[in-house]
Write an enzyme that holds these catalytic residues in place. Structure first.
Site, PDB file in Angstrom:
ATOM      1  N   HIS A 146      23.636  48.837  54.478  1.00  0.00           N
ATOM      2  CA  HIS A 146      24.424  48.695  53.252  1.00  0.00           C
ATOM      3  C   HIS A 146      23.797  49.436  52.072  1.00  0.00           C
ATOM      4  CE1 HIS A 146      27.239  46.489  50.597  1.00  0.00           C
ATOM      5  NE2 HIS A 146      26.215  46.339  49.770  1.00  0.00           N
ATOM      6  N   ASN A 148      34.424  59.313  48.563  1.00  0.00           N
ATOM      7  CA  ASN A 148      34.326  58.986  47.144  1.00  0.00           C
ATOM      8  C   ASN A 148      33.072  58.141  46.972  1.00  0.00           C
ATOM      9  OD1 ASN A 148      36.799  60.221  46.442  1.00  0.00           O
ATOM     10  ND2 ASN A 148      37.921  58.396  47.068  1.00  0.00           N
ATOM     11  N   HIS A 205      30.419  54.839  52.751  1.00  0.00           N
ATOM     12  CA  HIS A 205      31.470  55.150  53.716  1.00  0.00           C
ATOM     13  C   HIS A 205      32.301  56.331  53.235  1.00  0.00           C
ATOM     14  CE1 HIS A 205      33.683  52.733  50.739  1.00  0.00           C
ATOM     15  NE2 HIS A 205      34.796  53.285  51.215  1.00  0.00           N
ATOM     16  N   GLN A 247      36.272  58.563  54.273  1.00  0.00           N
ATOM     17  CA  GLN A 247      37.623  58.309  54.773  1.00  0.00           C
ATOM     18  C   GLN A 247      38.144  59.507  55.553  1.00  0.00           C
ATOM     19  OE1 GLN A 247      40.358  56.007  52.288  1.00  0.00           O
ATOM     20  NE2 GLN A 247      38.831  56.059  50.637  1.00  0.00           N
ATOM     21  N   CYS A 294      29.898  41.653  52.206  1.00  0.00           N
ATOM     22  CA  CYS A 294      30.485  42.994  52.286  1.00  0.00           C
ATOM     23  C   CYS A 294      31.480  43.076  53.434  1.00  0.00           C
ATOM     24  CB  CYS A 294      29.381  44.039  52.462  1.00  0.00           C
ATOM     25  SG  CYS A 294      29.993  45.697  52.797  1.00  0.00           S
ATOM     26  N   HIS A 345      29.408  49.684  50.228  1.00  0.00           N
ATOM     27  CA  HIS A 345      28.802  50.103  51.497  1.00  0.00           C
ATOM     28  C   HIS A 345      29.108  51.587  51.710  1.00  0.00           C
ATOM     29  CE1 HIS A 345      27.285  48.897  55.604  1.00  0.00           C
ATOM     30  NE2 HIS A 345      27.682  50.151  55.808  1.00  0.00           N
ATOM     31  N   CYS A 382      29.990  45.686  56.294  1.00  0.00           N
ATOM     32  CA  CYS A 382      28.735  45.505  57.013  1.00  0.00           C
ATOM     33  C   CYS A 382      28.981  45.045  58.455  1.00  0.00           C
ATOM     34  CB  CYS A 382      27.841  44.499  56.290  1.00  0.00           C
ATOM     35  SG  CYS A 382      26.870  45.214  54.937  1.00  0.00           S
ATOM     36  N   SER A 430      35.954  51.497  46.194  1.00  0.00           N
ATOM     37  CA  SER A 430      36.245  50.065  46.088  1.00  0.00           C
ATOM     38  C   SER A 430      35.260  49.176  46.835  1.00  0.00           C
ATOM     39  CB  SER A 430      37.665  49.775  46.604  1.00  0.00           C
ATOM     40  OG  SER A 430      37.779  50.159  47.965  1.00  0.00           O
TER      41      SER A 430
END
Length: 349
Positions: free
Chosen positions: A116, A154, A167, A169, A53, A165, A56, A162
């Site tokens: 993760h 998202n 996350h 933005q 990943c 993990h 990570c 994409s």
């Protein structure tokens, strides 16, 4: 022959005062058979650490840059930023049909935790509070240089994520994006007429009606808004106090927001016993040097799923050419969400 209108049976339109738009509601269509596309359910058993990943701790990203061995939320410059801080200005022109504007900004990624395998509902309230801390810090920094800072997530491959993990933005820009410009104008118009913030009044009315509330904490409510376009769309907003920015939350209010986020996303996951996909983002007053008395902090959640974990809503055809349309009424969606727990995640049962 005259028949009585039944809200959950008959087609009707509802008005969205945040966008100055109408939406068509067609509850009778929920009975139609479905022979269309079925989404594939992605296996959810992820390890807490994945050596392949890019996000990570201690792993190398696609650029070759190495992540630190982080133990709390971690922010870094997006390796494929949509906005750049040093973009030169294009040649000015006054052509009304081919306008162009100078665009500068920054794009960052926030890893919610080093784990993760854990999305927001699986984090503790304390861990989500740490995410809110970072959101506040990032807004406080970026507002010094930019008019707008968009915090968003998202979640899931269905939403174009994409990397698995967990996350979000952070995009900052020297312009006010379309959605925010529309909300700014609509809230300003309402404030001019009523001398009260639109979303403060709306929260009070939803608390009185108790028809669409799906999460309630000390300071926050989440509702399936009266004008929702997506099947299980929700709006998260303060119950009674005005916040023009996420920075204004004190420690108790921030922790209560973390609790509300955990409860809402837990309900989502429990609805179909999957990691529920969505796009979510916070809206607050732009950094334009004005008083912005009409603004209220809030977050939108736009999940695509409709009938099950494999059947999604498509915004096509009539929605693209005319106006948004939904089958399930917001009241029916709220009822379904309230039928599942907001405390115990299905993986912990």
């Amino acid at each position: 022959m005259t028949t009585q209108f039944i809200l959950n049976d008959h087609p009707h339109r509802r008005f969205n005062p945040l966008k100055n738009q109408w939406i068509l509601v067609s509850p009778h269509r929920a009975k139609r058979p479905w022979q269309g596309q079925q989404e594939e359910i992605v296996a959810e058993d992820k390890p807490s650490y994945d050596p392949t990943c890019y996000l990570c701790p201690s792993n190398k990203r696609i650029t070759g840059e190495q992540n630190p061995a982080y133990s709390k939320p971690f922010v870094f410059k997006n390796d494929f930023s949509a906005l750049l801080p040093d973009t030169p200005a294009p040649e000015a022109n006054d052509d009304p049909l081919f306008q162009i504007s100078h665009t500068q900004g920054e794009s960052r990624v926030i890893c919610f935790s080093p784990d993760h395998s854990k999305t927001l509902p699986q984090l503790s309230v304390e861990e989500i509070s740490q995410v809110v801390d970072v959101w506040q810090e990032q807004v406080g920094e970026l507002k010094q240089r930019y008019q707008w800072v968009q915090l968003f997530e998202n979640k899931g491959a269905m939403m174009g994520c994409s990397n698995p993990h967990p996350h979000g933005q952070i995009w900052a820009s020297n312009f006010l994006p379309n959605e925010l410009a529309t909300e700014d104008e609509c809230q300003a118009d309402y404030f001019a007429k009523h001398q009260r913030p639109l979303l403060l009044d709306y929260a009070q009315r939803e608390l009185e009606k108790k028809e669409r509330i799906v999460v309630e904490t000390k300071d926050w409510i989440a509702v399936v808004p009266y004008w929702a376009a997506w099947p299980f769309e929700t709006l998260l907003l303060p119950k009674a106090k005005q916040f023009k920015s996420i920075e204004e939350l004190n420690p108790a209010e921030k922790e209560d927001l973390a609790l509300a986020l955990k409860k809402l996303t837990t309900r989502y996951d429990n609805l179909f016993n999957i990691s529920f996909p969505y796009s979510m983002g916070f809206h607050f007053a732009p950094f334009n040097g004005k008083e912005n008395a009409h603004w209220q902090l809030h977050a939108h959640f736009y999940p695509p799923l409709l009938r099950s974990a494999t059947v999604r809503k498509f915004m096509v055809g009539y929605e693209m050419m005319a106006e948004s349309q939904r089958d399930l009424t917001p009241e029916q969606a709220a009822e379904r969400l309230n039928a599942v727990s907001d405390e115990v995640h299905y993986k912990d049962k």
